[in-house]
Design a protein around this motif. Structure first.
Motif, PDB file in Angstrom:
ATOM      1  N   TYR A  67      -0.809  15.066  11.147  1.00  0.00           N
ATOM      2  CA  TYR A  67      -0.574  14.408   9.849  1.00  0.00           C
ATOM      3  C   TYR A  67      -0.117  12.948   9.998  1.00  0.00           C
ATOM      4  O   TYR A  67      -0.661  12.045   9.351  1.00  0.00           O
ATOM      5  N   HIS A  84      -4.631  14.644   3.161  1.00  0.00           N
ATOM      6  CA  HIS A  84      -3.327  15.171   3.571  1.00  0.00           C
ATOM      7  C   HIS A  84      -2.965  16.449   2.822  1.00  0.00           C
ATOM      8  O   HIS A  84      -2.359  17.354   3.385  1.00  0.00           O
ATOM      9  N   VAL A  96       7.960   3.774   0.262  1.00  0.00           N
ATOM     10  CA  VAL A  96       8.018   5.232   0.469  1.00  0.00           C
ATOM     11  C   VAL A  96       9.426   5.754   0.238  1.00  0.00           C
ATOM     12  O   VAL A  96      10.386   4.984   0.194  1.00  0.00           O
ATOM     13  N   GLN A 152       9.927   9.499   4.546  1.00  0.00           N
ATOM     14  CA  GLN A 152       8.676   9.007   5.145  1.00  0.00           C
ATOM     15  C   GLN A 152       8.886   7.850   6.124  1.00  0.00           C
ATOM     16  O   GLN A 152       7.933   7.345   6.706  1.00  0.00           O
ATOM     17  N   ASP A 211      -4.234   5.574   7.502  1.00  0.00           N
ATOM     18  CA  ASP A 211      -4.222   5.176   6.088  1.00  0.00           C
ATOM     19  C   ASP A 211      -3.655   3.786   5.911  1.00  0.00           C
ATOM     20  O   ASP A 211      -4.116   2.994   5.099  1.00  0.00           O
ATOM     21  N   ILE A 212      -2.584   3.555   6.648  1.00  0.00           N
ATOM     22  CA  ILE A 212      -1.850   2.300   6.480  1.00  0.00           C
ATOM     23  C   ILE A 212      -2.559   1.163   7.213  1.00  0.00           C
ATOM     24  O   ILE A 212      -2.894   0.137   6.640  1.00  0.00           O
ATOM     25  N   PHE A 267      -3.350   4.993  -3.268  1.00  0.00           N
ATOM     26  CA  PHE A 267      -4.393   6.008  -3.125  1.00  0.00           C
ATOM     27  C   PHE A 267      -3.830   7.412  -3.250  1.00  0.00           C
ATOM     28  O   PHE A 267      -2.629   7.637  -3.124  1.00  0.00           O
ATOM     29  N   ALA A 319      -3.696  10.859  -1.573  1.00  0.00           N
ATOM     30  CA  ALA A 319      -3.877  11.358  -0.203  1.00  0.00           C
ATOM     31  C   ALA A 319      -4.407  12.792  -0.245  1.00  0.00           C
ATOM     32  O   ALA A 319      -3.714  13.753   0.082  1.00  0.00           O
ATOM     33  N   MET A 343      -1.813   9.441   8.561  1.00  0.00           N
ATOM     34  CA  MET A 343      -1.030   8.547   7.701  1.00  0.00           C
ATOM     35  C   MET A 343      -0.986   7.130   8.288  1.00  0.00           C
ATOM     36  O   MET A 343      -1.092   6.138   7.551  1.00  0.00           O
ATOM     37  N   LEU A 365       0.843  -1.195   0.000  1.00  0.00           N
ATOM     38  CA  LEU A 365       0.000   0.000   0.000  1.00  0.00           C
ATOM     39  C   LEU A 365       0.878   1.246   0.000  1.00  0.00           C
ATOM     40  O   LEU A 365       1.900   1.296   0.680  1.00  0.00           O
ATOM     41  N   SER A 366       0.487   2.218  -0.796  1.00  0.00           N
ATOM     42  CA  SER A 366       1.161   3.510  -0.699  1.00  0.00           C
ATOM     43  C   SER A 366       0.233   4.622  -1.154  1.00  0.00           C
ATOM     44  O   SER A 366      -0.759   4.374  -1.841  1.00  0.00           O
ATOM     45  N   GLY A 367       0.571   5.824  -0.755  1.00  0.00           N
ATOM     46  CA  GLY A 367      -0.232   6.979  -1.144  1.00  0.00           C
ATOM     47  C   GLY A 367       0.666   8.133  -1.517  1.00  0.00           C
ATOM     48  O   GLY A 367       1.819   8.187  -1.109  1.00  0.00           O
ATOM     49  N   VAL A 368       0.135   9.021  -2.322  1.00  0.00           N
ATOM     50  CA  VAL A 368       0.867  10.237  -2.667  1.00  0.00           C
ATOM     51  C   VAL A 368      -0.081  11.421  -2.515  1.00  0.00           C
ATOM     52  O   VAL A 368      -1.240  11.359  -2.924  1.00  0.00           O
ATOM     53  N   GLN A 369       0.428  12.465  -1.888  1.00  0.00           N
ATOM     54  CA  GLN A 369      -0.384  13.664  -1.729  1.00  0.00           C
ATOM     55  C   GLN A 369      -0.656  14.308  -3.079  1.00  0.00           C
ATOM     56  O   GLN A 369       0.226  14.349  -3.931  1.00  0.00           O
ATOM     57  N   VAL A 395       5.024  -1.008   2.758  1.00  0.00           N
ATOM     58  CA  VAL A 395       4.633   0.337   2.341  1.00  0.00           C
ATOM     59  C   VAL A 395       5.836   0.977   1.648  1.00  0.00           C
ATOM     60  O   VAL A 395       6.804   1.366   2.313  1.00  0.00           O
TER      61      VAL A 395
HETATM   62  N1  TRP Z   1       2.992  11.375   3.502  1.00  0.00           N
HETATM   63  C1  TRP Z   1       3.200  10.713   2.237  1.00  0.00           C
HETATM   64  C2  TRP Z   1       4.084  11.605   1.341  1.00  0.00           C
HETATM   65  O1  TRP Z   1       4.104  12.801   1.515  1.00  0.00           O
HETATM   66  C3  TRP Z   1       1.888  10.439   1.539  1.00  0.00           C
HETATM   67  C4  TRP Z   1       1.057   9.457   2.300  1.00  0.00           C
HETATM   68  C5  TRP Z   1      -0.090   9.699   2.985  1.00  0.00           C
HETATM   69  C6  TRP Z   1       1.328   8.062   2.429  1.00  0.00           C
HETATM   70  N2  TRP Z   1      -0.560   8.574   3.529  1.00  0.00           N
HETATM   71  C7  TRP Z   1       0.264   7.536   3.213  1.00  0.00           C
HETATM   72  C8  TRP Z   1       2.342   7.218   1.951  1.00  0.00           C
HETATM   73  C9  TRP Z   1       0.230   6.180   3.562  1.00  0.00           C
HETATM   74  C10 TRP Z   1       2.291   5.873   2.293  1.00  0.00           C
HETATM   75  C11 TRP Z   1       1.240   5.352   3.084  1.00  0.00           C
HETATM   76  O2  TRP Z   1       4.734  11.097   0.449  1.00  0.00           O
END
Ligand code: TRP
Ligand code: ADP
Length: 337
Positions: free
Chosen positions: A124, A42, A142, A146, A131-132, A37, A39, A128, A4-8, A140
């Protein structure tokens, strides 16, 4: 293996985001059950224009899809489509030590830059972690910056499990031994993308939207051209060998020119005889060739907002099903009807 990962979605995506993050996501969707996903909650810590917030979220989704994330392989969704994350954020927050948040480096860095110390920024890492933990991933992926956030998520998961799971033993988080119970929140592992070098911007600093030195992935061709033609170079004469240190143009060519063609470019750069303008034209042509298919798909998606919504709604359904299952157990464990 679940990934799983996310990008703002706090700005327009640039080639640093591609080579530093998105390219790995595209590879990772082949390796396991992937959740990616956007984010967008965020991003509200730095973005206060509702129209832009909405547009950047949509643009990030279109970018992922056109750069190769495949909704058949990975679950692609918007953070805000799964509101359960906000519930877990609160519930988890009840076991988060303020002292952890006070030593969060990303927070301290932002405050040091003069950004105001709002609660959202402070909290924040808790969002996060939610999210995870909501999706119980194994890994994850990153960037280095991170890692601390992932460590927090692990620490808080342990604290939550110790508090709310009778028989939980941190030495045996899966509860394999007799009398032990597995944790409710699974401990994620960070996977750090060490090998991706920092992509330089047109001024030679790290490419970043905050420095205004980016080459966008999906900008207008004329703007891309202007940026590339404006890459900072020194005054080495056309006929002279060009320096390879502190030379963002060289670094960008090395990154983007296909590896089988690069030795020739490298040799001519070191030999001299060509001007920087020629290399900039080469970089522009390389950029356009590398990203032409993605730019075409992006334009198609931009013309078909209903298709994009359909893909995101489908991703949200799949993510929500997962989240709902975990939240039921979390509520029960905490005594929340
Ligand atoms: N904080 C991460 C970034 O700036 C983005 C992010 C938000 C994220 N929630 C997450 C990354 C959960 C991994 C898992 O790159
Ligand atoms: P920005 O610096 O433009 O604000 P973000 O912090 O939103 O970019 O970065 C999103 C992702 O892209 C992160 O995983 C980050 O590691 C990666 N990334 C951003 N800029 C670069 C760069 N210049 N080189 C390599 N990776 C980058």
């Amino acid at each position: 293996m679940r990934i799983l990962s996310g990008v703002q979605s706090s700005g327009r995506l640039h080639i640093g985001n591609y080579y530093g993050a998105i390219r790995q996501f595209v590879q990772l969707q082949e390796e396991g059950e992937a959740f990616f996903f956007i984010a967008n909650y965020h991003s509200l810590t730095s973005l206060r224009d509702p129209k832009l917030a909405e547009a950047y979220t949509r643009e990030a989704a279109m970018a992922y899809l056109s750069l190769g994330l495949d909704p058949k392989k990975a679950v692609l969704f918007r953070q805000s489509d799964v509101r359960e994350v906000l519930e877990l954020y609160w519930l988890l927050g009840t076991v988060v030590p303020v002292a952890n948040l006070e030593r969060a480096t990303s927070y301290k860095d932002k405050i040091a830059k003069g950004i105001s110390a709002d609660f959202g920024l402070f909290a924040y890492p808790v969002l996060m972690a939610a999210d995870i933990l909501l999706y119980s991933p194994d890994v994850v992926p990153v960037g280095k910056d991170q890692i601390q956030h992932i460590e927090f998520a692990r620490d808080w998961a342990v604290k939550f499990n110790l508090t709310y799971v009778p028989g939980y033993d941190p030495q045996d988080p899966e509860g394999k031994e007799k009398g032990h119970a597995p944790g409710l929140l699974k401990l994620p592992a960070a996977r750090v993308q060490e090998d991706t070098a920092t992509v330089p911007g047109v001024d030679g600093q790290k490419m970043s939207k905050s420095y205004g030195n980016t080459i966008e992935l999906f900008g207008e061709e004329k703007d891309i051209k202007k940026r590339i033609m404006g890459i900072k170079t020194d005054s080495t004469a056309v006929e002279s060998p060009k320096p390879t240190e502190n030379a963002p143009l060289y670094d960008l060519l090395k990154l983007m020119v296909p590896p089988e063609q690069f030795p020739e470019v490298d040799a001519s750069w070191r030999a001299g005889g060509k001007g920087y303008g020629d290399y900039k034209k080469l970089l522009l042509a390389t950029y356009l060739e590398a990203f032409a298919p993605a730019r075409k798909r992006y334009a198609e998606l931009a013309n078909d907002p209903a298709e994009l919504e359909r893909i995101l709604a489908d991703g949200a359904d799949r993510a929500r099903a997962e989240a709902a299952r975990l939240m039921q157990r979390v509520r029960r464990a905490m005594g929340v009807p």
